[in-house]
Design an enzyme around this catalytic site. Structure first.
Site, short mmCIF file in Angstrom:
data_model
loop_
_atom_site.label_atom_id
_atom_site.label_comp_id
_atom_site.label_asym_id
_atom_site.label_seq_id
_atom_site.Cartn_x
_atom_site.Cartn_y
_atom_site.Cartn_z
N ASP A 1 0.87 -1.17 0.00
CA ASP A 1 0.00 0.00 0.00
C ASP A 1 0.90 1.22 0.00
O ASP A 1 1.75 1.36 0.88
CB ASP A 1 -0.92 0.01 1.23
CG ASP A 1 -2.05 1.01 1.09
OD1 ASP A 1 -1.78 2.18 0.71
OD2 ASP A 1 -3.21 0.64 1.35
N LYS B 1 1.10 2.67 5.75
CA LYS B 1 0.05 1.75 6.16
C LYS B 1 0.54 0.30 6.18
O LYS B 1 0.24 -0.45 7.11
CB LYS B 1 -1.16 1.87 5.22
CG LYS B 1 -2.00 3.11 5.43
CD LYS B 1 -3.26 3.08 4.56
CE LYS B 1 -4.13 4.29 4.83
NZ LYS B 1 -5.37 4.28 4.03
N VAL C 1 0.52 -1.05 -7.22
CA VAL C 1 0.47 -2.14 -8.19
C VAL C 1 -0.09 -1.58 -9.49
O VAL C 1 -1.29 -1.29 -9.61
CB VAL C 1 -0.40 -3.30 -7.67
CG1 VAL C 1 -0.38 -4.46 -8.67
CG2 VAL C 1 0.11 -3.77 -6.31
N ASN D 1 -10.66 1.86 -5.97
CA ASN D 1 -10.93 2.41 -7.30
C ASN D 1 -11.01 1.29 -8.33
O ASN D 1 -10.37 0.23 -8.19
CB ASN D 1 -9.86 3.43 -7.70
CG ASN D 1 -8.50 2.82 -7.93
OD1 ASN D 1 -8.16 2.43 -9.03
ND2 ASN D 1 -7.70 2.72 -6.86
N CYS E 1 -20.30 23.19 -19.99
CA CYS E 1 -21.13 24.40 -20.07
C CYS E 1 -21.93 24.60 -18.78
O CYS E 1 -22.19 25.74 -18.37
CB CYS E 1 -22.07 24.33 -21.28
SG CYS E 1 -23.23 22.96 -21.23
N ARG F 1 -12.02 3.45 11.22
CA ARG F 1 -12.41 2.17 10.63
C ARG F 1 -11.23 1.25 10.35
O ARG F 1 -11.42 0.06 10.14
CB ARG F 1 -13.20 2.41 9.33
CG ARG F 1 -12.40 3.11 8.25
CD ARG F 1 -13.27 3.65 7.15
NE ARG F 1 -12.50 4.29 6.09
CZ ARG F 1 -12.02 5.53 6.16
NH1 ARG F 1 -12.21 6.25 7.24
NH2 ARG F 1 -11.33 6.04 5.15
#
Length: 959
Positions: free
Chosen positions: A437, A461, A485, A510, A565, A448
C-alpha cells in the site's frame, strides 16, 4: 453521531463474536461500553479473539479484563469498562436500566429470554440484541420494543428531480427532464419549489404514485393554475414505525431475513437446528462432542413446540459436528451486521433487522464429508476452534498459503486480522502474506482501520499493519511493501511473482486498479477475491480460473460527469458550484503555478525571453508567464487588491455578461424561455464585509497567493495592471522591470504550487472552496452547502463505516477457504449487502463463457495459446505455427494497441518476412509477448472472429 455519543451499551461475552462487535461500535463512537465476561483466557481464544495474547493465556486472565485496554485504545472518546460479575438466572437485572442497548453473546437461551423480557418491559424499552456463532452456523436476533421509530430508513441523500411538465388533471402527472429518471418509489413524499405557473405547489408536500421511470402522479391538480415552466421536486424523509415481538414469541413464530434466495427454506431449518442445540446444552450441560452427531436428542425435545419444525438432516448433522468449533470469518461477518444493528438501536437511523438473520457456511463443510472424525479433533494449539469446523488438512493448506493482499486500508486491516486468526502464511517451510500500500496513515483513517492508532499517523500503512498483525499472531510471515500495483511496478510484481501466489485478495478503492490486477490474474491464471464498500453497502466477488468470469468481463456504467457548459455558465445544483470552486482552486494555485515554473525551467533568462519575443519568435506559454509576472503581488495589500478584483470578475461581471448575452426574456426558436429549469439566471453578488463567505474567500485567496508567490525580495512597480488583458502591455511590464535593473534571476522566477489537501483543516483549502462555491450558489439562487458537505463532495470522500468493512472482509475470508480447498463452482458465493436496509444477498458465481471460433475450436478468457519461436522467427512463421498447432490460421495480429499485421493495411503484407524480434522490439529482460489474434469469418461481410491471447516466447524455454 450525537445520539451515539450519548448512548451507553452493555455487551456480554467477549469471545470471538463479542470482540468483533465491541471493536466496531467503539470505532463508531458510542459514549460508553461495558464488556462483561466471566471466562478466563485459554489457548483456544488465541484463534478466535484477536485482542487476546499468549501472556493472557499463561496468566489465565479474565477475557474482559485482558481485552479492556486494547479495545479502549481504538477510540479515546469512548469510555470502556469491564465487568466480571456472574450473570445468570438469579441475577438482579435492574443494573441494565442504565443502558440504551444490551447485546448478548455466549449466553444460554433461557437467560436470553429472561433478559429480553426485562428489556422489552422497560419504558422506553432497552434495545435487545443477541448473537451466536456455533461452528458453521450463526444467528442474530433483534428486539427494539413494541414500537420503534426510524427517522431515516435508508440513509440515502434526498433526491432532487427537475420538472419539465405538470398536467392540470386528476391525478396530476409530473414529468421529469428527458434522460433523467426520477428513481422514486410509490408512497414516498415530495415537496415542490420554484414551480412557475402552478405556484400553489411550492412549499406543499405530496405523496406520489410512480407512473413510469420519468413520471409520477401527485393527486388532483385540475383546479390549479396552468403549469408554465421550471420547478424542482425534493424527496421528503418521513419517519417509519417498526414493530417487534419478544424473543419468547419469535422462537415459535420467527420472522427471518432471507439472505440466499436459492435456499429460502434455510433460515427456518437453521432456526430449528440451533434451538435443538440450545435444548441439548440445557439438558446435558455441554455442546455435542467434536465430529459427532448427537443433536437428534435435541430435535426430539423440539417436538413439543407449538409449530411443526422443518428439520434438515444435513444442517443438524453439521451443526452438531462443528458446534464446539468457531469460524472467525463467520464471526466477522455476523459481528459487522450485529454492530450496525446496535448503531440503529441507539440512533434511529436506518431500518432495523426484523427480527432474525441466519448465515451458514454448509458449502464449506459439505465437501469434507469423507474426512475421518480425527481430522476435526483438537491438537492443543491456537487453531483448534477452526480445526473443529474445517479439519486439519484444510488448516494446513491455509498455513502454507502464499497470498498477495493489495491495499491496507479498512478492508485490508480486517483481512489481515482474518489471516492471522486463520493462520494464513504460518507454515514452517511454506506460506507468506505479501502486502502493499503506497499510502500513509491519515487521522481520518482511524475510525475504521482498526490496526492503526493516533501515534501511527503519517507512517506507511503496510509497515504499520504488518507490525500490528504480528501482535495478533506472532507466527505469521508478512512481507510488506509501499509500492503501487500498476504497469510501472511490473518488474517487482512480475509474472514470476504472480505465479508464486496461491491467491490474490484486493482491498482497493478504485475501479482502475481492480481492472489492472484482474488482468494480471487472468494472464497468470491466479484466483482473485475482490471486495469493496461504500457506506453501509458492500460487495464480494470470487474469480477462479476456468470456473468464473473475470472482473473485466462486466462493465459498470461510467460515472456521470458534469458538462463543461453547466460548470462554466449554467449551474443548477450545489454539486455544480462545488466542482466549479474545486476547479478554480486547482487552476489558480496548482496548474498555473506549475506552468509558470515549467516555462522558466525551459527559458532560464528573462532578458533572453524578452529578446526572442521582440524578434517575433513564438514561445509556448509566454503570454501566460508574462501576464503572471506583470500581475504578481509583492505585499499583502496587493494580494487583497488582486483577490478583490477576482471577486468582482467571478461573482459580478460574469453574471452581468451572461444577462447581457441572454436577457431574462430571451426565448428559443420554439418560443420557450431560455432561462427555465434546469437553467437558472445569475444575479450579481455585491461584496459585503459582513458576509462571511465574501471575507473568507478574500482571506483564503490572499493567503494562498502569498504561499504561491515565494519571492519576497524582488521589487515590482507599486501599480499592478490587474485589469488589462493586452499582451503588449504585459510585455511592456516585463521590459520595464528589466530596464529598471530589477533582479529577475532564476531563483526569483519560481512559484510554489499548492496541492489540494482535504484532511488538513488548518490549510484553508476547504474553507476557500466552501466560500467560492456558496458565493456562486448565491449568484444562481442555489441553496448553499455547509463545510462538511462541501468537503465530502470536493474531496470525493467515499463514506465508510467499520461495520460494513468487517462484514465484507469476513465474507471474503470464507470464500478464501473454499479457494484454498479447491472447491467446485457451486460452492462459491458472491454477495451484495446493504446494512442500512438491511439486505444481504448471496448469489452464484458467473460461470465462465466459452466463445466458439469454428470447427469445434473454442476458448474462454482463461485459455492462452502458446507459441515458441527462435531468433530468426518471422511473422509468417508465427502465423503458420498457430495454424499447425491449433488448426486455424490468424488473419490479424495485434500487440496491445499496435497492429502488427492487418492484411488490408498498406505495407503490412511485407511485414510477413520481418522477424518477430524486429516487429515487437522486446526489452532485454522480456522473454515473451502477449499478442491478440483474430480469424477470418466463415462468410464474407461478417466481422473477424476473436481468438484467445497468444503468448509468443522469443526462444524455446528450457524444460
Amino acid at each position: 453521531m450525537q445520539k451515539m455519543a450519548q448512548s451507553h451499551v452493555f455487551l456480554s461475552g467477549i469471545g470471538g463474536l463479542g470482540v468483533e462487535i465491541a471493536k466496531n461500535i467503539i470505532l463508531a463512537g458510542v459514549k460508553a461500553l461495558t464488556v462483561h465476561d466471566t471466562k478466563h483466557c485459554t489457548k483456544w481464544d488465541l484463534g478466535i479473539n484477536f485482542f487476546i495474547h499468549e501472556d493472557d493465556v499463561t496468566s489465565q486472565r479474565n477475557r474482559a479484563e485482558a481485552t479492556l485496554h486494547r479495545i479502549a485504545e481504538l477510540n479515546p472518546y469512548v469510555h470502556v469498562a469491564a465487568s466480571t460479575v456472574p450473570l445468570d438466572e438469579t441475577t438482579d437485572l435492574s443494573f441494565l436500566k442504565h443502558y440504551q442497548c444490551v447485546i448478548l453473546t455466549e449466553v444460554s437461551l433461557l437467560l436470553q429470554k429472561k433478559i429480553n423480557d426485562f428489556c422489552h418491559a422497560q419504558q422506553p424499552p432497552i434495545k435487545f440484541i443477541s448473537a451466536d456463532v456455533y461452528g458453521v452456523c450463526s444467528r442474530l436476533f433483534c428486539d427494539f420494543g413494541d414500537e420503534f421509530e426510524v427517522l431515516d430508513t435508508t440513509g440515502e441523500e434526498p433526491k432532487e428531480i427537475f420538472i419539465s411538465n405538470i398536467t392540470q388533471s386528476n391525478p396530476g402527472i409530473v414529468t421529469c427532464l428527458e434522460n433523467h429518471p426520477h428513481r422514486l418509489e410509490t408512497g414516498q413524499f415530495l415537496t415542490f419549489r420554484e414551480v412557475n405557473g402552478m405556484s400553489c405547489l411550492n412549499g406543499s408536500t405530496h405523496q406520489i404514485t410512480v407512473v413510469s421511470p420519468y413520471s409520477f402522479s401527485i393527486g388532483d391538480t385540475s383546479e390549479m393554475e396552468p403549469y408554465l415552466h421550471g420547478g424542482i421536486a425534493v424527496q421528503v424523509k418521513t419517519p417509519k414505525m417498526c414493530y417487534f415481538e419478544r424473543l419468547e414469541k419469535q422462537i415459535t413464530n420467527p420472522l427471518c431475513l432471507v439472505a440466499d434466495f436459492s435456499k429460502p427454506e434455510a433460515p427456518l431449518q437453521i432456526h430449528v437446528a440451533m434451538l435443538a442445540l440450545n435444548h441439548f446444552q440445557e439438558n446435558f450441560g455441554r455442546r455435542p462432542n467434536i465430529g459427532t452427531d448427537l443433536l437428534t436428542e435435541g430435535i426430539n425435545l423440539l417436538l413439543c413446540l407449538t409449530f411443526q419444525p422443518q428439520v434438515n438432516g444435513d444442517v443438524v448433522k453439521w451443526l452438531s459436528r462443528t458446534a464446539q468449533g468457531f469460524l472467525p470469518p463467520l464471526a466477522a461477518a455476523v459481528g459487522g451486521v450485529a454492530s450496525q444493528e446496535v448503531l440503529k438501536a441507539v440512533t434511529g437511523k436506518f431500518s432495523p433487522l426484523q427480527q432474525w438473520l441466519y448465515i451458514d457456511v454448509l458449502d464449506i463443510v459439505t465437501p469434507l464429508e469423507k474426512m475421518g472424525s480425527e481430522e476435526f479433533l483438537p491438537r492443543g494449539d491456537r487453531y483448534d476452534a477452526l480445526r473443529a469446523c474445517i479439519g486439519d488438512s484444510l488448516c494446513q493448506k491455509l498455513h502454507d498459503l502464499n497470498v498477495f493482499l493489495v491495499g491496507c486500508g479498512a478492508i485490508g486491516c480486517e483481512m489481515l486480522k482474518n489471516f492471522a486468526l486463520l493462520g494464513v502464511g504460518t507454515g514452517q517451510d511454506k506460506g507468506l502474506v505479501t502486502i502493499t500500500d503506497p499510502d500513509l496513515i491519515e487521522k481520518s483513517n482511524l475510525n475504521r482501520q482498526f490496526l492503526f492508532r493516533p501515534h501511527h499517523i503519517q507512517k506507511p500503512k503496510s509497515y504499520t499493519a504488518a507490525e500490528a498483525t504480528l501482535n495478533i499472531n506472532p507466527y505469521i510471515k508478512i512481507d510488506s511493501d509501499i509500492n503501487k500495483v500498476c504497469p510501472a511496478t511490473e518488474n517487482t510484481y512480475s509474472d514470476e511473482f504472480y505465479t508464486k501466489q496461491d491467491v490474490i485478495v484486493t482491498a482497493l478503492d478504485n475501479v482502475e486498479a481492480r481492472r489492472y490486477i484482474d488482468s494480471r490474474c487472468v494472464a497468470n491464471l491466479r484466483p482473485l477475491i475482490d471486495s469493496g464498500t461504500m457506506g453501509t453497502k458492500g460487495h464480494t466477488e470470487v474469480i477462479v480460473p476456468h470456473l468464473t468470469e473475470s472482473y473485466n468481463s462486466h462493465r459498470d456504467p461510467p460515472e456521470e460527469e458534469i458538462p463543461f457548459c453547466t460548470l462554466k455558465s449554467f449551474p443548477a445544483a450545489i454539486e455544480h458550484t462545488i466542482q466549479w470552486a474545486r476547479d478554480k482552486f486547482e487552476s489558480s494555485f496548482s496548474h498555473k503555478p506549475s506552468l509558470f515554473n515549467k516555462f522558466w525551467q525551459t527559458y532560464p533568462s528573462a532578458e533572453e525571453v524578452l529578446q526572442r519575443i521582440k524578434s517575433g519568435e513564438s514561445l509556448e506559454g509566454c503570454f501566460h508567464v508574462v501576464k503572471t509576472l506583470s500581475r504578481r503581488p509583492r505585499s499583502w495589500t496587493q494580494c487583497v487588491e488582486l483577490a478583490r478584483v477576482k471577486f468582482e470578475k467571478y461573482f459580478s461581471h460574469k453574471a452581468l455578461q451572461l444577462l447581457h448575452s441572454f436577457p431574462l426574456d430571451t426565448r428559443l426558436k420554439d418560443g420557450s424561455l431560455f432561462w427555465q429549469s434546469p437553467k437558472r439566471p445569475p444575479f450579481p453578488v455585491k461584496f459585503e464585509f459582513h458576509d462571511p463567505f465574501s471575507c473568507i474567500l478574500l482571506l483564503k485567496h490572499c493567503t494562498h497567493l502569498q504561499v504561491v508567490q515565494t519571492d519576497e525580495t524582488a521589487r515590482k512597480p507599486d501599480h499592478i495592471p490587474v485589469s488589462s488583458e493586452d499582451e503588449r502591455n504585459a510585455i511592456f511590464q516585463l521590459e520595464k522591470s528589466i530596464l529598471s535593473n530589477e533582479a529577475l534571476e532564476t531563483a526569483d522566477l519560481q512559484m510554489k504550487p499548492i496541492s489540494f489537501e482535504k484532511d488538513d483543516d488548518s490549510n484553508g483549502h476547504i474553507d476557500f472552496i466552501t466560500a467560492a462555491s456558496n458565493l456562486r450558489a448565491k449568484m444562481y439562487n442555489i441553496d448553499p452547502a455547509d463545510r462538511f458537505k462541501t468537503k465530502r463532495i470536493a474531496g470525493k470522500i467515499i463514506p465508510a463505516i467499520a461495520t460494513a468493512t468487517a462484514a465484507v472482509s469476513g465474507l471474503v475470508a470464507l470464500e478464501l477457504i473454499k479457494v484454498v480447498g479447491g472447491y467446485p463452482a457451486d460452492a462459491y458465493k458472491n454477495c451484495f449487502l446493504n446494512l442500512a436496509i438491511p439486505i444481504m444477498v448471496f448469489t452464484e458465481i458467473a460461470e465462465v463463457r466459452r466463445t466458439e471460433i469454428r470447427n469445434g475450436i473454442s476458448f474462454t478468457i482463461w485459455d492462452r495459446w502458446t507459441i515458441y519461436g527462435k531468433e530468426d522467427f518471422t511473422l509468417l512463421d508465427f502465423i503458420n505455427a498457430v495454424r499447425e498447432k491449433y488448426g486455424i490460421e490468424p488473419t490479424m495480429v495485434v500487440q496491445g494497441v499496435k497492429m502488427l499485421y492487418v492484411p488490408v493495411m498498406p505495407g503490412h503484407i511485407k511485414r510477413l518476412k520481418l522477424t518477430m524480434q524486429k516487429l515487437v522490439k522486446p526489452s532485454a529482460d522480456k522473454k515473451y509477448v502477449d499478442l491478440t489474434v483474430s480469424f477470418a469469418p466463415e462468410t464474407d461481410g461478417e466481422e473477424d472472429l476473436p481468438g484467445p491471447p497468444v503468448r509468443y516466447y522469443f526462444v524455446q524455454e528450457d524444460n
